[in-house]
Write an enzyme that holds these catalytic residues in place. Structure first.
Site, mmCIF file in Angstrom:
data_model
loop_
_atom_site.group_PDB
_atom_site.id
_atom_site.type_symbol
_atom_site.label_atom_id
_atom_site.label_comp_id
_atom_site.label_asym_id
_atom_site.label_seq_id
_atom_site.Cartn_x
_atom_site.Cartn_y
_atom_site.Cartn_z
ATOM 1 N N ASN A 11 0.803 -1.153 -0.059
ATOM 2 C CA ASN A 11 0.025 0.041 0.095
ATOM 3 C C ASN A 11 0.963 1.219 0.092
ATOM 4 O O ASN A 11 1.384 1.638 0.885
ATOM 5 C CB ASN A 11 -0.826 -0.050 1.269
ATOM 6 C CG ASN A 11 -1.980 1.131 1.411
ATOM 7 O OD1 ASN A 11 -1.920 1.946 0.295
ATOM 8 N ND2 ASN A 11 -2.450 1.375 2.472
ATOM 9 N N TRP A 12 1.005 1.976 -1.143
ATOM 10 C CA TRP A 12 1.851 2.853 -1.291
ATOM 11 C C TRP A 12 1.112 4.345 -0.965
ATOM 12 O O TRP A 12 2.004 5.211 -0.658
ATOM 13 C CB TRP A 12 2.233 3.203 -2.755
ATOM 14 C CG TRP A 12 2.919 2.083 -3.524
ATOM 15 C CD1 TRP A 12 3.479 0.784 -2.813
ATOM 16 C CD2 TRP A 12 3.387 1.943 -4.739
ATOM 17 N NE1 TRP A 12 4.009 0.012 -3.838
ATOM 18 C CE2 TRP A 12 3.944 0.730 -5.092
ATOM 19 C CE3 TRP A 12 3.086 2.917 -5.764
ATOM 20 C CZ2 TRP A 12 4.473 0.297 -6.199
ATOM 21 C CZ3 TRP A 12 3.519 2.266 -7.173
ATOM 22 C CH2 TRP A 12 4.357 1.177 -7.358
ATOM 23 N N LYS A 13 -0.015 4.190 -0.355
ATOM 24 C CA LYS A 13 -0.690 5.271 0.266
ATOM 25 C C LYS A 13 -0.346 6.669 -0.727
ATOM 26 O O LYS A 13 -0.588 6.428 -1.816
ATOM 27 C CB LYS A 13 -0.005 5.545 1.661
ATOM 28 C CG LYS A 13 -0.227 4.409 2.440
ATOM 29 C CD LYS A 13 -0.144 4.305 3.941
ATOM 30 C CE LYS A 13 -0.289 3.387 4.654
ATOM 31 N NZ LYS A 13 -0.150 3.208 6.132
ATOM 32 N N HIS A 99 -9.545 0.828 4.890
ATOM 33 C CA HIS A 99 -8.160 1.171 5.695
ATOM 34 C C HIS A 99 -8.481 2.095 6.638
ATOM 35 O O HIS A 99 -9.175 3.214 6.796
ATOM 36 C CB HIS A 99 -7.338 1.969 4.408
ATOM 37 C CG HIS A 99 -5.836 1.868 4.969
ATOM 38 N ND1 HIS A 99 -5.475 2.772 6.191
ATOM 39 C CD2 HIS A 99 -4.906 0.871 4.857
ATOM 40 C CE1 HIS A 99 -4.033 2.418 6.358
ATOM 41 N NE2 HIS A 99 -3.702 1.251 5.604
ATOM 42 N N GLU A 101 -6.767 4.670 7.786
ATOM 43 C CA GLU A 101 -6.589 6.063 7.289
ATOM 44 C C GLU A 101 -8.062 6.552 6.833
ATOM 45 O O GLU A 101 -8.174 8.024 6.613
ATOM 46 C CB GLU A 101 -5.446 6.178 6.446
ATOM 47 C CG GLU A 101 -4.095 6.079 7.351
ATOM 48 C CD GLU A 101 -2.825 5.424 6.790
ATOM 49 O OE1 GLU A 101 -2.990 5.344 5.467
ATOM 50 O OE2 GLU A 101 -2.333 4.872 7.352
ATOM 51 N N GLU A 171 -5.032 -4.763 10.639
ATOM 52 C CA GLU A 171 -4.129 -3.603 11.098
ATOM 53 C C GLU A 171 -4.534 -3.034 12.135
ATOM 54 O O GLU A 171 -5.342 -2.025 12.160
ATOM 55 C CB GLU A 171 -4.006 -2.817 9.628
ATOM 56 C CG GLU A 171 -3.889 -3.286 8.393
ATOM 57 C CD GLU A 171 -3.370 -2.320 7.377
ATOM 58 O OE1 GLU A 171 -2.187 -2.291 6.979
ATOM 59 O OE2 GLU A 171 -3.993 -1.529 6.946
ATOM 60 N N GLY A 177 2.520 2.592 10.814
ATOM 61 C CA GLY A 177 3.312 3.792 10.568
ATOM 62 C C GLY A 177 4.178 4.093 11.843
ATOM 63 O O GLY A 177 4.756 5.302 11.839
ATOM 64 N N SER A 217 3.500 -1.803 10.575
ATOM 65 C CA SER A 217 5.268 -1.765 10.291
ATOM 66 C C SER A 217 5.736 -3.020 10.209
ATOM 67 O O SER A 217 6.572 -3.778 11.025
ATOM 68 C CB SER A 217 5.457 -1.307 12.242
ATOM 69 O OG SER A 217 5.006 -0.057 12.318
ATOM 70 N N GLY A 238 2.752 -1.039 4.346
ATOM 71 C CA GLY A 238 3.022 0.459 4.005
ATOM 72 C C GLY A 238 4.369 0.975 3.766
ATOM 73 O O GLY A 238 4.880 0.622 2.538
ATOM 74 N N GLY A 239 5.015 1.329 4.677
ATOM 75 C CA GLY A 239 6.091 2.129 4.416
ATOM 76 C C GLY A 239 7.400 1.229 3.626
ATOM 77 O O GLY A 239 7.935 1.662 2.800
#
Ligand code: 13P
Length: 260
Positions: A11-13, A99, A101, A171, A177, A217, A238-239
């Site tokens: 997930n590149w957000k 998600h 977010e 999640e 993150g 993470s 993610g990251g």
């Protein structure tokens, strides 16, 4: 990991320029070579404007591309939204739904998310329903209850016959993150609980077939321990998915679980 095929999403957000997105997709495809997609399903979730550029780069069917969100409506006057049909047209196979977010950042309710999920699957996309508790909910001892409600309401009205198009991403919001990961045993306990709830809502064989991936993470250094858990069927990253090499290491960790 039992018979379920591992699944790893990146997930590149809201990251990458168009060129960076194309280069990242290229680096993932080239780095993977030919073998790995056989052992693991992989899906990249770039920002909407780069979907076509990334699906063009991905080309072959071995790595899927998905939307980070999908509209709860099929079409019409919904400024800023992207329909399931549009995602399919851009070459997507999947969509994230719920998600954190979006749940917590944008206030999307279980009701809306249920409609989004139904739009996705009735259009032929696979949907990954994201669930997870906040830190306050965890500290109040409400994690299981919160997640159970998100799963139940997210899948409300979805028949067992459609479960093949659905995966779940657990999640925990406090792990996203932050560099804090759920302990592998805690992730396993929640995944096991989700599967038990699915069994209650549907039946045992259906619950057994649903892939439940962990997100929050995940890095190359902790992926092995998390993916070794019997009810963890991969990850939503993610990251660490913004670095092709690290992402490929995580995919390798998931793929090796299916082989063991
Ligand atoms: P991080 O891997 O950056 O914690 O993000 C997890 C996530 O939100 C994936 O959807």
């Amino acid at each position: 990991m039992p018979s379920r095929r591992p699944l790893v999403g990146g997930n590149w957000k809201m990251n990458t320029t168009r060129t960076e997105a194309e280069m990242l997709a290229k680096a993932v495809i080239e780095g993977l070579g030919k073998e790995l997609p056989e052992a693991c399903d992989i899906c990249l979730f770039p920002p909407f404007p780069w979907l076509s550029a990334v699906t063009d780069r991905v080309g072959s069917a071995s790595v899927a591309v998905g939307g980070q969100d999908v509209s709860d409506h099929p079409d019409g006057a919904f400024t800023g939204q992207t329909s399931a049909a549009m995602l399919l047209d851009a070459g997507c196979r999947m969509a994230l739904v719920g998600h954190s977010e979006r749940r917590h950042g944008l206030g999307e309710s279980d009701l809306v998310l249920n409609d989004k999920l139904k739009q996705a699957i009735s259009s032929g996309l696979e949907a990954m329903l994201c669930v997870g508790e906040t830190l306050a909910e965890r500290e109040a001892g409400q994690s299981e209850e919160v997640v159970a409600k998100q799963v139940k309401q997210g899948l409300s009205g979805v028949p067992a016959t459609d479960l093949g198009q659905i995966s779940i991403a657990y999640e925990p919001v406090w792990a996203i993150g932050t560099g804090r990961t759920a302990a592998a045993e805690d992730a396993q306990a929640m995944h096991c609980r989700i599967r038990a709830d699915l069994e209650n809502q549907y039946d045992a064989p259906s619950a057994k077939g649903v892939r439940i991936v962990y997100g929050g993470s995940v890095k190359p250094s902790n992926a092995d321990a998390i993916f070794a858990q019997p009810d963890v069927d991969g990850g939503l990253i993610g990251g660490a998915s913004l670095d092709a090499e690290g992402f490929i290491e995580i995919i390798r960790a998931a793929a090796s679980m299916s082989a063991s």
